[in-house]
Write a protein that holds these residues in place. Sequence first.
Motif, PDB file in Angstrom:
ATOM      1  N   ALA A 138       0.817  -1.213   0.000  1.00  0.00           N
ATOM      2  CA  ALA A 138       0.000   0.000   0.000  1.00  0.00           C
ATOM      3  C   ALA A 138       0.851   1.263   0.000  1.00  0.00           C
ATOM      4  O   ALA A 138       0.434   2.315  -0.513  1.00  0.00           O
ATOM      5  N   ALA A 139       2.058   1.172   0.573  1.00  0.00           N
ATOM      6  CA  ALA A 139       2.919   2.346   0.679  1.00  0.00           C
ATOM      7  C   ALA A 139       3.606   2.704  -0.635  1.00  0.00           C
ATOM      8  O   ALA A 139       4.204   3.785  -0.752  1.00  0.00           O
ATOM      9  N   VAL A 140       3.534   1.857  -1.626  1.00  0.00           N
ATOM     10  CA  VAL A 140       4.159   2.138  -2.920  1.00  0.00           C
ATOM     11  C   VAL A 140       3.456   3.329  -3.571  1.00  0.00           C
ATOM     12  O   VAL A 140       2.228   3.337  -3.698  1.00  0.00           O
ATOM     13  N   ASN A 141       4.214   4.324  -3.998  1.00  0.00           N
ATOM     14  CA  ASN A 141       3.595   5.494  -4.620  1.00  0.00           C
ATOM     15  C   ASN A 141       4.227   5.886  -5.954  1.00  0.00           C
ATOM     16  O   ASN A 141       3.882   6.921  -6.520  1.00  0.00           O
ATOM     17  N   ASP A 142       5.148   5.052  -6.461  1.00  0.00           N
ATOM     18  CA  ASP A 142       5.735   5.338  -7.766  1.00  0.00           C
ATOM     19  C   ASP A 142       6.369   4.069  -8.322  1.00  0.00           C
ATOM     20  O   ASP A 142       6.393   3.011  -7.662  1.00  0.00           O
ATOM     21  N   LEU A 143       6.881   4.163  -9.539  1.00  0.00           N
ATOM     22  CA  LEU A 143       7.481   2.990 -10.184  1.00  0.00           C
ATOM     23  C   LEU A 143       8.740   2.518  -9.475  1.00  0.00           C
ATOM     24  O   LEU A 143       9.091   1.337  -9.543  1.00  0.00           O
ATOM     25  N   THR A 304      -3.334  -0.591 -10.272  1.00  0.00           N
ATOM     26  CA  THR A 304      -3.579  -1.966 -10.745  1.00  0.00           C
ATOM     27  C   THR A 304      -2.416  -2.870 -10.361  1.00  0.00           C
ATOM     28  O   THR A 304      -2.617  -4.022  -9.951  1.00  0.00           O
ATOM     29  N   TRP A 305      -1.193  -2.364 -10.493  1.00  0.00           N
ATOM     30  CA  TRP A 305      -0.032  -3.160 -10.085  1.00  0.00           C
ATOM     31  C   TRP A 305      -0.054  -3.438  -8.584  1.00  0.00           C
ATOM     32  O   TRP A 305       0.275  -4.551  -8.138  1.00  0.00           O
ATOM     33  N   LYS A 306      -0.461  -2.449  -7.798  1.00  0.00           N
ATOM     34  CA  LYS A 306      -0.541  -2.651  -6.350  1.00  0.00           C
ATOM     35  C   LYS A 306      -1.600  -3.696  -6.014  1.00  0.00           C
ATOM     36  O   LYS A 306      -1.396  -4.551  -5.134  1.00  0.00           O
ATOM     37  N   ASP A 307      -2.715  -3.641  -6.717  1.00  0.00           N
ATOM     38  CA  ASP A 307      -3.757  -4.652  -6.501  1.00  0.00           C
ATOM     39  C   ASP A 307      -3.262  -6.040  -6.911  1.00  0.00           C
ATOM     40  O   ASP A 307      -3.542  -7.043  -6.239  1.00  0.00           O
ATOM     41  N   TYR A 308      -2.525  -6.084  -8.016  1.00  0.00           N
ATOM     42  CA  TYR A 308      -1.912  -7.332  -8.488  1.00  0.00           C
ATOM     43  C   TYR A 308      -0.974  -7.905  -7.426  1.00  0.00           C
ATOM     44  O   TYR A 308      -1.012  -9.097  -7.099  1.00  0.00           O
ATOM     45  N   LEU A 309      -0.122  -7.048  -6.866  1.00  0.00           N
ATOM     46  CA  LEU A 309       0.821  -7.498  -5.848  1.00  0.00           C
ATOM     47  C   LEU A 309       0.100  -7.988  -4.600  1.00  0.00           C
ATOM     48  O   LEU A 309       0.472  -9.014  -4.016  1.00  0.00           O
ATOM     49  N   ALA A 310      -0.928  -7.274  -4.179  1.00  0.00           N
ATOM     50  CA  ALA A 310      -1.660  -7.664  -2.975  1.00  0.00           C
ATOM     51  C   ALA A 310      -2.358  -8.999  -3.182  1.00  0.00           C
ATOM     52  O   ALA A 310      -2.298  -9.894  -2.324  1.00  0.00           O
TER      53      ALA A 310
END
Length: 679
Positions: A138-143, A304-310
């Motif tokens: 969730a803390a990811v905010n950039d590439l 979408t990538w964050k959702d994929y990772l989760a």
Amino acid sequence: MNKKVIGRLALGAAALALAIPAVAKMAATAPRYGAFGIDLTTQDKAVKPGDDFWTYANGAWAKRTEIPADKGSVGYGNILSDEAEANVRKILDDMAANPTKYGATGKQVGDFYASWMDEAGIEAKGTAPLKPYLAKIAAVNDLTGLQTLFASTGYASPVELGTMPSLSDPEHYTAVVGQGGLGMPRDFYLLQGEKYDAFRKAYRAYVQQIQELAGIPDAGAKADAIVALETAMAKDQWSPEQSRDIAKLNDPEDVAGLKAKAPDFDWALMLKTAGLESSPKVLMANNTALTAMGKIMTATPLQTWKDYLAFHFVSDHATFLPKAFDDARFDFYSKTLSGVQVKRDRWKRGVQLTNGALGEAVGKLYVEQYFPASSQAKMAELIENLRAAYGKKIAGSTWMDDATKKAALAKLAAFEPRIGHPVKYIDYSSLQVERGDLLGNAMRSAEFDHQLDLQRFPKPVDRTLWGMTPQTVNAYYNPLANQITFPAAILQPPYFDPNADPAVNYGAIGAIIGHEMGHGFDDQGSQFGPTGKFENWWTDAAKKSYGEHTAALAAQYDGYEAIPGTKINGKLTLGENIGDLSGVEAAYAAYQLYQAKHGKAPVIGGLTGDQRFFLAYAQAWQAKLRDGLQRQLLLTDPHSPAKYRVNGIVRNFDPWYKAFDIKPGDALYLPPEKRVHIW
């Protein structure tokens, strides 16, 4: 170490489609099966051997045997597996109950197993163990943050980083990167038809279900986006057969080269995150796919990538979470995709889990209790007989010229066999294991393996390392070291029985030994020299002739429809089919050398020595698989189904025709000019 990437580079596993651990050491003097090592009650003599040799050898067994509800397959392997698991369970139960009895490592093993068996504790914790990992996502905010997780242990990624011996210098390691990140086999996203439509629908429902169980909001819309993302990835990834082309996989690049070919990734960041920034070159496997994955990364919304990772984090670790998560994963991956109806007993799954995390610590005790030294000595003799047989067959080859024969014999002489167990075991003392923290134990185990690879990375490759535990029933050939390895657990009946008729041992374990040696000369292994270096030791003429032989074998297998509507992929399975055919040819030749030394084999039970040899080979492939599991394997596995590892091989081998009086008109009959002979 990135086992998936290494697998693409031909660390050939033995081709025992079933994982079969070993049985306890017995003091018996009679063979385990039948009067001389073969169970003749498995035969269906209503079937002519020339029409369907697998069924002739195993048909009665197939008719009377049902696949257990908790398994995707049944066969000799399941018998041995159940017995072996029971033996390992005794060790683990004792370690769990008496954590100080076996010292510090024993306590680690016992605590790890106990944390798995503590179902009440797992339920009580609920989703709390997930929170720190999902918070990191969730803390990811950039590439930059996204790619940092891509390169971190335990998180999914469209690219997979790891280490392996260098193709050009197998005495030293190199970093390697390849494609990854899908939740289903690649072709399940792409193939058309109601069956695959149903799989895709079920997967989308599973993606939503897992998120809902984890308390992730808006799970339906996120599931749609995740499946769409993975479908786009699948379209650009290499197929399993493309990923067998070592020459195309062999693309070593420095960071600048990686950046030039896949500019969307921050390679310096990911290599540093993975601890591999010191590698002067990175083997860029699946290079065009990596280019495409980079473009997909930048074109896809960060959320979408964050959702994929989760989703993938929860799904990949569902086994370590409360029952609802475990059940959901089982229902999709085992029940829907493979047709398995019931989960295995928890203790059995715990045995396999502990074997995976602390396998060599368990294996050391396993070897002490269940692997007699006499088996090691007899295996060594068999291996040397197979080596001698291969030497004679290579020297007598009609299609290989003298220069290539000389190189092939040098490679054969350099084969290094390893039998039973490693000469030294992994030291797990730095692995932190806590009772009551199952997910944490799993994550720390994965990180321990990663750190172990990083510790080895700057040093010369340690040739004593094993890629399988002693309690694994399988075998493998490593072309990067020119080694053949036979763990203790495979050296059991029906594969190897010191009390069986020699014909049986040569037909079963002899063919397996021959198979592994054959990998050194299959379509992939033949591209590596005596030291494991990726190099060409063939003349153009010999390579052309070899290609004609192997192409004919691939064409044969392309014609076999293993289940309705799905045929074997002759290119994907070519290496294993070459190993099977070479293995039978060499094992039979070694058996003839044995008879030359000890006298012609007598007729036993109405069967000649040659007949017993071929029946033993066929019974070693006694297996039934559920259609769902078989379908997955046909699309992804380089091994052919068991039935065709028998029928597809013997029909090319002249001595089988003589042994069973096979005639024109029999279904398996091939005219002599159509038979493929490797050696």
